[in-house]
Design a protein around this motif. Sequence first.
Motif: not given
Length: 549
Positions: A271-273, A290-293, A334, A369
């Motif tokens: 989990l990344e942002q 805000r970009t969440i992957t 994403t 995150i």
Amino acid sequence: MATHWLKWLFLGWLLSFSMSSYAAQAVATVSKNIVGVNEVFQLTISVDDNVNTNALDLSVLDDDFNYGSPSVSSGTSFVNGVVTRQTEWKIAVAAKEIGEFTIPSFRVGASQTDPITMTVMKSANKTATSSSKPEIRIDAESNKDHLYVGESIRYTVRIRIGEQMSQAALQAPSGDGLNVKQLGEDRQVETVLNGRRYLIITRDYQITANKAGDILLRGAKFTGNLIKGNRGFGSTLQIPFEQQADDLTLSVQAKPADYQGLWLPTEALELEQQWQPDVKEIKVGEPVSRTITLRIKNAEQSSLPNLNLQYPDSVRVYDETPIYGSDNDFTFMTIKQVIIPRQAGEITLPALSINWWNTASSRQETSNIDGLTLTVLPGDPSTQAYLPPQALQLDNAEQVPGNVQTEIIHDRGWWPWLSLCLGLLWVATVLLWLTEKNKSKQRTQKSDSKYHESLLTPVDGMIKSLEQNQPVQLQSYFHQWSRQNPNHPRFKELDTAIQNIMKSHYSKNKHQVSEQIQRKTLEIMQDLNKNTVNIVKNKSSALEPITPD
């Protein structure tokens, strides 16, 4: 009279004897009558006459033999006054099983061939032994055979083909309580082993367990027709072929009773942002994205969770359409959000936590995150990145005090000499201007155009942003206008219209932006612009100099 009749009877007898002597004869022969299973031999059927090439019925071979399409030839020759006609069929044939079999007689027109007895062995000789076993091999493997309900595994099939084939097909593996889906496209390579060329085909499947217990996974099956034929044969035959990979038993465990949250069984979850811009302070009306992957190993797209975040009322949030894909063994999602503060102060953007079951260590884990705390300053349109650079000058000009003290300087100093130099330079400039009049005029027009563009009012800026489909800039101009007109009678109407524009742009269905919303918003702005022009005219007329009587 009696003698005449005797002559005719004699001629008729001679004619019938001649026709019976030259009746067409059909003959069937084989290249060998002791063969191995699936060993190809040649069956030849010939008739000494021209007959219809479709007159031969081969269906009598269906029970015990495989055969190909016949090669047919026919012709007529004239040698020493004798006419010879012949029709011939050549067929490639192979026996299906071991034993004694009979090639039955064939009827061609009025003629019929004799039956032929065939001896079929496991292998007639060494050559037959090597040719009776097709050079085809299918192997399958999975990355694991112990998994949890809802977990997916990768099942890989490799087929090595060293034969000529037709209608080849691969049937997917199957099992009760298993969901099977092909991953990507087939991969094909050619290789040479021991002087023989092979085609190697690789295919991947994703298998997901839907229930607990020991489940039998039936292996993938490869089917097709082997194209057989020896040198000199007039035709080839297609022998049905099928081969199945070994079965596999999968041990599927149930969801642990003490697990909390959405059930996500996997070996790895990432989990990344990313924040853009990555700052701690921002002004009202300025956007931050805000970009969440989310990446899950060996998971189906349908198993990915919905990421729901609760934002405070002090911000507006616009979600873009999620992007799905796969990378090696991972399935990823994403999402991007545009966040715009609505009021000054300190706001906290929420964090995100996802519970999942680590199937490698058999324990529950949580991926997190962090949220973001922003200090939101009062909006100053003059310093916003999306506003024209001249806005600062206009705002400062409005703040110039009305009473200005004039300072009288008695010491002229070096100003007279500077004025003289400037005068001389002005004369030189006039001369140059006369020689380059046309070029200077064009530059002046461009400069005026840029100047007027930079002096856009907030209403003009909103109209231009709407026409150029720039929603963030539209929001910035609206914020500038709202600060100057907080109690305007059409404030709420315009605010609602602009929010509809923003939602349409950042919604999951961007292609469904309503033209009616844009037209209605433009009408409101144009009406505001007209009222603004009238107010400016009234102010201008009120400030006209008064000529004393």
